[in-house]
Design a protein around this motif. Structure first.
Motif, mmCIF file in Angstrom:
data_model
loop_
_atom_site.group_PDB
_atom_site.id
_atom_site.type_symbol
_atom_site.label_atom_id
_atom_site.label_comp_id
_atom_site.label_asym_id
_atom_site.label_seq_id
_atom_site.Cartn_x
_atom_site.Cartn_y
_atom_site.Cartn_z
ATOM 1 N N ALA A 33 -21.279 29.802 4.085
ATOM 2 C CA ALA A 33 -20.052 30.593 4.110
ATOM 3 C C ALA A 33 -19.086 30.111 5.196
ATOM 4 N N THR A 34 -19.608 29.478 6.235
ATOM 5 C CA THR A 34 -18.733 28.976 7.299
ATOM 6 C C THR A 34 -17.924 27.768 6.847
ATOM 7 N N ARG A 35 -18.298 27.179 5.717
ATOM 8 C CA ARG A 35 -17.598 26.001 5.209
ATOM 9 C C ARG A 35 -16.546 26.362 4.175
ATOM 10 N N LEU B 203 -10.514 31.361 -0.095
ATOM 11 C CA LEU B 203 -11.536 31.251 -1.124
ATOM 12 C C LEU B 203 -12.620 32.307 -0.900
ATOM 13 N N SER B 204 -12.965 32.557 0.336
ATOM 14 C CA SER B 204 -13.961 33.579 0.645
ATOM 15 C C SER B 204 -13.509 34.947 0.140
ATOM 16 N N ALA B 205 -12.247 35.284 0.373
ATOM 17 C CA ALA B 205 -11.714 36.573 -0.090
ATOM 18 C C ALA B 205 -11.735 36.655 -1.616
ATOM 19 N N LEU B 206 -11.386 35.555 -2.275
ATOM 20 C CA LEU B 206 -11.415 35.531 -3.738
ATOM 21 C C LEU B 206 -12.845 35.698 -4.257
ATOM 22 N N ILE B 207 -13.775 35.004 -3.657
ATOM 23 C CA ILE B 207 -15.179 35.123 -4.066
ATOM 24 C C ILE B 207 -15.655 36.558 -3.872
ATOM 25 N N GLU B 208 -15.330 37.128 -2.731
ATOM 26 C CA GLU B 208 -15.766 38.503 -2.464
ATOM 27 C C GLU B 208 -15.173 39.479 -3.470
ATOM 28 N N SER B 209 -13.917 39.270 -3.853
ATOM 29 C CA SER B 209 -13.313 40.159 -4.852
ATOM 30 C C SER B 209 -14.020 40.033 -6.191
ATOM 31 N N GLN B 210 -14.447 38.828 -6.543
ATOM 32 C CA GLN B 210 -15.173 38.629 -7.801
ATOM 33 C C GLN B 210 -16.575 39.236 -7.744
ATOM 34 N N VAL B 211 -17.233 39.084 -6.623
ATOM 35 C CA VAL B 211 -18.577 39.640 -6.459
ATOM 36 C C VAL B 211 -18.532 41.167 -6.493
ATOM 37 N N GLU C 261 -21.547 19.880 -4.474
ATOM 38 C CA GLU C 261 -22.602 19.833 -3.463
ATOM 39 C C GLU C 261 -23.744 20.811 -3.742
ATOM 40 N N PHE C 262 -23.424 22.017 -4.232
ATOM 41 C CA PHE C 262 -24.445 23.058 -4.342
ATOM 42 C C PHE C 262 -24.795 23.447 -5.775
ATOM 43 N N ASP C 263 -24.071 22.966 -6.768
ATOM 44 C CA ASP C 263 -24.298 23.241 -8.178
ATOM 45 C C ASP C 263 -23.464 24.446 -8.629
ATOM 46 N N GLU C 264 -23.084 24.401 -9.883
ATOM 47 C CA GLU C 264 -22.234 25.465 -10.417
ATOM 48 C C GLU C 264 -22.974 26.781 -10.595
ATOM 49 N N ASP C 265 -24.299 26.754 -10.619
ATOM 50 C CA ASP C 265 -25.088 27.974 -10.774
ATOM 51 C C ASP C 265 -25.425 28.646 -9.444
ATOM 52 N N ALA C 266 -24.918 28.105 -8.336
ATOM 53 C CA ALA C 266 -25.163 28.722 -7.030
ATOM 54 C C ALA C 266 -24.496 30.095 -6.988
ATOM 55 N N LEU C 267 -25.192 31.053 -6.390
ATOM 56 C CA LEU C 267 -24.639 32.400 -6.291
ATOM 57 C C LEU C 267 -23.407 32.397 -5.395
ATOM 58 N N ALA C 268 -22.342 32.975 -5.903
ATOM 59 C CA ALA C 268 -21.071 32.978 -5.178
ATOM 60 C C ALA C 268 -21.148 33.779 -3.887
ATOM 61 N N ILE C 269 -21.952 34.833 -3.869
ATOM 62 C CA ILE C 269 -22.032 35.697 -2.687
ATOM 63 C C ILE C 269 -22.448 34.922 -1.442
#
Length: 166
Positions: A9-11, A16-24, A75-83
Motif C-alpha cells: 500500500a505504501t507504493r 489510486l488508494s482512495a479509488l481502490i478504497e471506494s471500490q472495496v 508485478e502482483f497479478d490481476e487477481d491480487a486483492l485490491a484491499i
C-alpha cells in the motif's frame, strides 16, 4: 490470503488508494474486489477516445491511474486483492488518541494497535473527552475503528504508522 513481504500500500499513490478504497467499500461491488476489477471500473468511466489514448504510451510527467494500476497488475497479478493496495490511516480522533498514548512518559515501548485498543477499553477516550482533546461524539466509534485496523494489519502493528491529521 497472500501476505506480501513489503507493505504494498505504501507504493500506491493517494489518488489510486482512495479509488481502490471506494471500490472495496462499495456495497454493490463484486466480492472480492481485485486489481482487475478496479481497472475495469476505471476504463468503464473513460470515454472511448481517451480510453484508446490511455493504451498508448504517453509522455506526461504524472503517471495516470491506469498506468499505475497496470504496473501493479504486472508485478502482483490481476487477481491480487485490491484491499491490500489501499492505504489505511486512523481518523483524526484516533490519531489524537494514538498520539496521547505515544506521548505517555511512562511508556517504554512504542504502542501497537493492541496497546491502543487496551487504552480505549481502559477509558482513555473518556479521559480525553474530559480533557477537551476529543469531542463527546468522537469517542463512540474509536473501538470499532481500532478493531478494523487490527483485523487488517494485526495487533502487533506499530500504531504510529496509522496517524493522520487533516
Amino acid at each position: 490470503m497472500i501476505r506480501y513481504p513489503i507493505d504494498v500500500a505504501t507504493r500506491v499513490s493517494p489518488n489510486l488508494s482512495a479509488l481502490i478504497e471506494s471500490q472495496v467499500n462499495d456495497p454493490d461491488a463484486e466480492q472480492p474486489v481485485t486489481l482487475a476489477s478496479v481497472r475495469a471500473f476505471i476504463t468503464g468511466l473513460l470515454p472511448a477516445s481517451l480510453n484508446e489514448a490511455e493504451r498508448l504510451h504517453h509522455f506526461d510527467i504524472d503517471v495516470s491511474l491506469l498506468d499505475e494500476l497496470d504496473a501493479l497488475i504486472e508485478e502482483f497479478d490481476e487477481d491480487a486483492l485490491a484491499i491490500d493496495f489501499a492505504r489505511s490511516s486512523a481518523s483524526e480522533s484516533l490519531s489524537r488518541l494514538i498520539d496521547a498514548v505515544m506521548n505517555d512518559e511512562n511508556r517504554e515501548n512504542p504502542p501497537t494497535l493492541e496497546t491502543i485498543k487496551e487504552a480505549i477499553a481502559s477509558g482513555l477516550s473518556a479521559r480525553l473527552v474530559g480533557d477537551g482533546v476529543l469531542e463527546d461524539d468522537e469517542d463512540d466509534a474509536l473501538l470499532a475503528e481500532i478493531e478494523t485496523l487490527i483485523r487488517r494489519y494485526g495487533a502487533d502493528s506499530p500504531a504510529e504508522e496509522f496517524i493522520r491529521y487533516e
